[in-house]
Design a protein around this motif. Structure first.
Motif, short mmCIF file in Angstrom:
data_model
loop_
_atom_site.label_atom_id
_atom_site.label_comp_id
_atom_site.label_asym_id
_atom_site.label_seq_id
_atom_site.Cartn_x
_atom_site.Cartn_y
_atom_site.Cartn_z
N ILE A 716 8.55 6.13 82.22
CA ILE A 716 8.07 7.27 82.84
C ILE A 716 6.97 7.32 84.19
O ILE A 716 7.30 6.08 84.51
CB ILE A 716 6.93 6.63 81.47
CG1 ILE A 716 5.38 5.71 81.85
CG2 ILE A 716 6.89 6.79 80.09
CD1 ILE A 716 4.42 5.13 81.20
N PRO A 717 6.15 8.43 84.53
CA PRO A 717 5.71 8.48 85.97
C PRO A 717 4.78 7.01 86.00
O PRO A 717 4.21 6.82 85.02
CB PRO A 717 5.19 9.74 86.23
CG PRO A 717 6.01 10.87 84.82
CD PRO A 717 5.86 9.36 83.62
N PHE A 718 4.26 6.60 87.47
CA PHE A 718 4.06 5.87 87.48
C PHE A 718 2.18 5.83 87.55
O PHE A 718 1.17 4.90 87.34
CB PHE A 718 3.92 4.87 88.78
CG PHE A 718 3.49 3.69 89.11
CD1 PHE A 718 3.75 2.70 88.91
CD2 PHE A 718 2.13 3.52 90.40
CE1 PHE A 718 2.95 1.47 88.28
CE2 PHE A 718 1.50 2.70 90.13
CZ PHE A 718 1.83 1.52 89.91
N ALA A 719 2.05 7.46 87.87
CA ALA A 719 0.54 7.35 87.39
C ALA A 719 0.09 7.12 85.86
O ALA A 719 -0.59 6.79 85.17
CB ALA A 719 0.23 9.02 87.81
N ASP A 720 1.14 7.80 84.90
CA ASP A 720 0.77 7.63 83.46
C ASP A 720 0.97 6.10 83.47
O ASP A 720 0.23 5.81 82.04
CB ASP A 720 1.91 8.83 82.66
CG ASP A 720 1.92 9.61 82.81
OD1 ASP A 720 0.65 10.30 83.83
OD2 ASP A 720 2.87 10.62 82.81
N LEU A 721 1.84 5.29 84.10
CA LEU A 721 1.78 4.31 83.67
C LEU A 721 0.80 3.70 83.51
O LEU A 721 -0.21 2.66 82.74
CB LEU A 721 2.93 3.23 84.39
CG LEU A 721 3.03 1.71 84.00
CD1 LEU A 721 3.42 1.82 82.79
CD2 LEU A 721 4.38 1.12 84.93
N ILE A 722 -0.52 3.67 85.26
CA ILE A 722 -1.85 2.93 84.73
C ILE A 722 -2.17 2.98 84.10
O ILE A 722 -3.38 2.33 83.45
CB ILE A 722 -1.41 3.61 86.45
CG1 ILE A 722 -1.45 3.49 87.81
CG2 ILE A 722 -3.41 3.25 86.63
CD1 ILE A 722 -1.45 4.04 88.99
N GLU A 723 -2.16 4.62 83.77
CA GLU A 723 -3.38 4.99 82.18
C GLU A 723 -3.00 4.04 81.32
O GLU A 723 -4.11 3.70 80.42
CB GLU A 723 -3.65 6.99 82.10
CG GLU A 723 -3.57 7.46 83.46
CD GLU A 723 -5.28 6.82 84.29
OE1 GLU A 723 -5.55 6.31 83.11
OE2 GLU A 723 -5.27 6.71 85.32
N LYS A 724 -1.43 4.27 81.05
CA LYS A 724 -1.60 3.59 79.41
C LYS A 724 -1.15 2.37 79.41
O LYS A 724 -2.37 1.76 78.72
CB LYS A 724 0.31 3.68 79.46
CG LYS A 724 0.51 5.82 79.17
CD LYS A 724 0.05 5.63 77.59
CE LYS A 724 1.10 7.06 76.92
NZ LYS A 724 0.88 7.54 76.55
N GLY A 725 -1.79 1.50 80.93
CA GLY A 725 -2.32 0.60 80.86
C GLY A 725 -3.44 0.11 80.39
O GLY A 725 -3.24 -0.83 80.35
N LEU A 726 -4.04 1.04 81.11
CA LEU A 726 -5.68 0.85 80.97
C LEU A 726 -5.93 1.05 79.31
O LEU A 726 -7.42 0.60 78.69
CB LEU A 726 -6.48 1.96 81.97
CG LEU A 726 -7.96 1.93 81.57
CD1 LEU A 726 -8.43 0.54 82.04
CD2 LEU A 726 -8.13 2.75 82.59
N GLU A 727 -5.32 1.60 78.74
CA GLU A 727 -5.37 1.92 78.00
C GLU A 727 -5.07 1.02 76.40
O GLU A 727 -5.54 0.46 75.74
CB GLU A 727 -4.99 3.32 76.73
CG GLU A 727 -5.23 4.06 77.33
CD GLU A 727 -4.60 5.78 76.53
OE1 GLU A 727 -3.21 5.54 75.94
OE2 GLU A 727 -4.43 7.08 77.16
N ALA A 728 -4.03 0.10 77.15
CA ALA A 728 -3.62 -1.09 75.99
C ALA A 728 -4.03 -2.74 76.37
O ALA A 728 -4.09 -3.39 76.43
CB ALA A 728 -2.63 -1.12 76.20
N GLU A 729 -5.32 -2.11 77.74
CA GLU A 729 -5.86 -3.46 77.73
C GLU A 729 -5.15 -4.29 78.67
O GLU A 729 -5.09 -5.84 78.87
CB GLU A 729 -6.92 -3.78 77.22
CG GLU A 729 -7.67 -3.00 77.02
CD GLU A 729 -8.53 -3.43 75.63
OE1 GLU A 729 -8.46 -4.75 75.05
OE2 GLU A 729 -10.01 -3.68 75.22
N VAL A 730 -4.02 -3.77 79.01
CA VAL A 730 -3.65 -4.54 80.37
C VAL A 730 -3.62 -4.99 81.32
O VAL A 730 -4.08 -6.32 82.01
CB VAL A 730 -1.59 -3.65 80.23
CG1 VAL A 730 -0.99 -5.40 81.38
CG2 VAL A 730 -1.18 -3.88 79.45
N ILE A 731 -4.49 -4.07 82.03
CA ILE A 731 -4.98 -3.86 83.15
C ILE A 731 -7.02 -3.44 82.83
O ILE A 731 -7.24 -2.57 82.36
CB ILE A 731 -4.64 -3.15 84.52
CG1 ILE A 731 -4.37 -1.50 83.68
CG2 ILE A 731 -3.04 -3.96 84.99
CD1 ILE A 731 -3.46 -0.26 85.34
N SER A 732 -7.72 -4.19 83.97
CA SER A 732 -8.54 -2.90 83.47
C SER A 732 -9.28 -2.48 84.54
O SER A 732 -8.29 -1.35 85.48
CB SER A 732 -10.26 -4.34 84.29
OG SER A 732 -9.74 -4.64 85.84
#
Length: 773
Positions: A716-732
């Motif tokens: 998936i596009p990296f911008a989308d990956l950032i948001e998915k990671g935030l939703e999954a609490e992989v990143i703050s």
């Protein structure tokens, strides 16, 4: 046995008794030497006699004293020079918009011209007594390098007044009246200088210039005055369109004997205000895509007073000697500064781009195909800076090393050409599309200018480096030539006799050392240091000895033909040049505190130089034209064959890895590269994107690991990956903000310019106005 003893005694008597030796050995050799001595024009002789020898002589003679190399002081800036670099130079760099200068204004903005004049940028070499800065050669070089990393057009404009031209010629040869008249106004910018040497019929062969001055009497300021009537046609003259004072080289004749009994006086230099009647300037050339002032100048029946000769009437006919002795500024300071700037810029920006630009999900700097040219960029940038420092340092020792500055001019500009070519290959479309976001395009277009000025590179390599080195650096040849040229043959023979004995001993010593070093692989040669670089000193000593042997045999066998065997001469010049460049690298490594992190660069460069020396020797042996002698020489110097190899891949990869990490090493490698502030500057934008991405790499790895475990979706596009990671609490949230910023900078940094109107297309397709700007 008794017959052998008699032969030995006879040889000892012949060689040991001066009168016998002179009659039976020296006189016949002297006659042969005079016959094979290459014909030498007046200009060639003056060029040969001009300048000094320095470390080049040590390398040429076969026994370099490496401790002496390390004892030469490390060049550095004093407090005043450092303050100027930190303040005035930084100020003018912030004023420069190179895209606008080159493609819109076709000139430096007036406020930049005014600032350069007011702050003494045109007076770096003029003594303080006349209002100048009186900076060192290394300061002059560093200032030009720093400006060149931002704008070649601005750098050339600063470089020329501080290089070969009226200022330098006046300082060395001007009368006190001339110095008092011109130096203060050159220092404060009221006068802008240029120097006119090259014309349509004479470039490198300055001795054939058709521009002519005739000594005569004429009217000046209402009075009959002894002077010169001049006619000239010059081209490629930098700053000519805006110059207020013209330095002019011409041939001077005195048919009426007004100056003496010599009619053909020779090349002479004079200083002429461009406002003087008959002087024509103002038209411009268009030097590729750069915008520095460059144009022709002509004059017809221009009468000038005789005391406008630089140095006065006593210096009539001494112009070529004056020019050659002052060429060190152009060849040893200015052009090496431009070349080093190319290395700093290419290393800094290409390493950043190779990290920021991604293909197949990876920074392109991780691909071996990119690592090969990027390693060259890094290593050559290290070498260019080492070479710049060492050569400018020699000039600061009050030396005028003509052979070394020729080496610097040729090899540094050629190395810069390769560096910028490699940078363009890696940047690909990013480097091709000209516009405000392109920091490489104008540097690429400017490379051929450095290649052609101050003596075209083909001439420099094929004729000058070894041509001058063979006579100036050899301990005996130049003195032998002078003895042979002595009109008193007996005095010449007497001087030649003593030189011949020393020369024979020197040659025998080199032959024996070359064979011993070849058989032992130079293992018993001394090195001034221990550790990983010690072996390079031993190998370089061996190659120095080999050069001494081959040079002697070439001059003995080919004689005057060596002057015409340009390819042979060029290869021997290459050996000397690579010995010098390798020396500069080793000296820099020691001066910088033999940093372990620099070792991959040093290994790469020394392997490259030794391999290039081996290639040059091999080409010499294959093309010498005397197969038996060539085979014998090769067997003596390389009894086990030429075994030097090009740098290894793992060394290249170590260089690339270090270039992809922000920090001290990368800063030292590219410290003269201008980095603009903020995202509106292309260099500042690329550097900011690089640092932001590097600092976010741990977060990217965390996201990639989450993708690998199935916690986050793949492809998936990296911008989308950032948001998915935030939703999954992989990143703050703060980490997501850091990644968003890095991605925004990355995406902006890799963009190229586009234009809606043809008028905004780069100037290469826009007709260039011929009137002066």
């Amino acid at each position: 046995m008794s017959i052998l003893l008699i032969i030995v005694i006879a040889i000892a008597v012949v060689l040991g008794v001066p009168d016998f030796r002179r009659q039976l050995v020296t006189r016949p050799v002297f006659k042969v030497f005079k016959r094979i001595l290459p014909p030498m024009s007046v200009t060639e002789r003056e060029a040969m006699e001009a300048g000094d020898v320095w470390w080049d002589a040590e390398l040429f003679r076969g026994k370099p004293d490496w401790r002496q190399l390390h004892n030469y002081p490390k060049p550095g800036l004093n407090d005043e020079e450092r303050a100027f670099l930190d303040n005035q130079v930084e100020t003018v760099l912030a004023m420069l918009d190179d895209y606008s200068i080159v493609h819109e204004q076709k000139d430096l903005p007036q406020e930049v011209w005014d600032y350069l004049k007011k702050e003494g940028f045109f007076a770096l070499i003029i003594p303080k007594a006349y209002g100048g800065r009186e900076f060192s050669a290394i300061a002059n070089s560093t200032i030009v390098s720093k400006i060149a990393s931002r704008s070649l057009s601005a750098a050339v404009s600063v470089m020329v007044p501080n290089s070969l031209g009226p200022g330098e010629l006046l300082m060395h040869y001007g009368t006190e009246d001339q110095k008092q008249r011109w130096l203060p106004t050159l220092a404060d910018g009221r006068d802008v200088p240029c120097f006119a040497l090259t014309g349509p019929e004479a470039g490198s062969d300055a001795g054939s210039i058709p521009d002519l001055g005739i000594v005569c009497k004429g009217e000046f300021e209402g009075k009959e005055t002894l002077g010169i009537r001049l006619n000239w046609n010059k081209r490629y003259i930098t700053l000519a369109p805006v110059a207020t004072v013209l330095g002019l080289a011409f041939k001077l004749r005195d048919p009426e004997g007004l100056l003496g009994d010599k009619e053909d006086i020779g090349i002479t230099c004079a200083l002429i205000p461009t406002s003087h009647p008959g002087v024509e300037t103002g038209r411009r050339h268009s030097p590729l895509s750069l915008a520095f002032m460059n144009g022709p100048t002509t004059g017809q029946d221009v009468f000038i007073p005789i005391d406008w000769i630089i140095g006065g009437p006593d210096y009539a006919g001494k112009g070529w000697r004056m020019l050659v002795e002052c060429l060190s500024a152009g060849r040893g300071i200015s052009l090496p500064a431009l070349s080093a700037a190319s290395g700093h810029l290419a290393a800094r920006m290409t390493s950043a781009y190779a990290y920021v630009r991604r293909q197949f999900g990876l920074p392109i700097g991780r691909f071996e195909g990119i690592q090969e040219p990027m390693a060259r960029i890094g290593a050559y940038a290290y070498s260019l800076e080492a070479h710049r420092r060492m050569t400018a340092g020699a000039i600061d020792l009050n030396m005028s090393p003509s052979v070394i500055t020729a080496i610097s001019k040729y090899h540094m500009t050629e190395m810069a050409r390769k560096v910028v070519d490699d940078a363009m290959d890696i940047h690909a479309g990013k480097g091709i599309q000209l516009g405000p976001l392109n920091y490489l395009g104008n540097a690429y277009m400017g490379i051929p200018i450095s290649i052609t000025v101050e003596g075209a590179n083909i001439l420099t390599r094929n004729l000058m480096i070894f041509g001058q080195g063979a006579t100036r650096c050899h301990p005996y040849v130049f003195a032998e030539m002078e003895a042979a040229a002595n009109p008193d043959e007996e005095k010449g023979l007497q001087a030649f006799d003593g030189l011949l004995v020393k020369h024979v001993g020197y040659a025998v010593g080199n032959f024996s050392r070359a064979l011993w070093q070849g058989l032992t692989g130079a293992k018993f040669n001394r090195a001034p240091v221990s550790g990983e670089t010690g072996r390079y000193y031993r190998d370089l000593t061996r190659m120095s000895t080999g050069l001494a042997v081959v040079a002697d045999m070439s001059m003995l066998v080919l004689g005057g033909d060596l002057k015409r065997r340009e390819m042979i001469s060029a290869r021997l010049g290459d050996v000397l040049s690579h010995l010098y460049m390798a020396s500069a690298t080793l000296k820099r490594f020691e001066e910088d505190g033999h940093q372990v992190s620099d070792l991959p660069y040093v290994h790469y460069l020394l392997q490259y130089h030794l391999h290039a020396i081996g290639v040059a020797f091999d080409g010499f042996f294959d093309n010498f034209g005397h197969p038996i002698l060539a085979a014998t020489l090769k067997r003596i110097i390389f009894p086990w064959g030429i075994r030097y190899k090009a740098p290894k891949d793992d060394t290249a990869q170590k260089i690339c890895s270090s270039m992809l990490v922000p920090g001290v090493l990368r800063e030292r490698l590219s410290h003269l590269c201008y980095i603009g502030e903020g995202e509106n500057d292309p260099t500042g934008l690329m550097e900011s994107a690089f640092v932001a991405m590097y600092e976010a790499q741990a977060l990217e790895k965390r996201l990639a690991k989450a993708q690998a475990t199935g916690r986050l979706p793949k492809r998936i596009p990296f911008a989308d990956l950032i948001e998915k990671g935030l939703e999954a609490e992989v990143i703050s949230e703060s980490e997501a903000a850091q990644l968003r910023k890095a991605e925004r900078l990355r995406y902006h940094a890799i963009q190229v310019d586009s234009f809606s109107e043809m008028s905004a297309v780069p100037s290469s397709v826009v007709p260039f106005k011929e009137d002066a700007a």
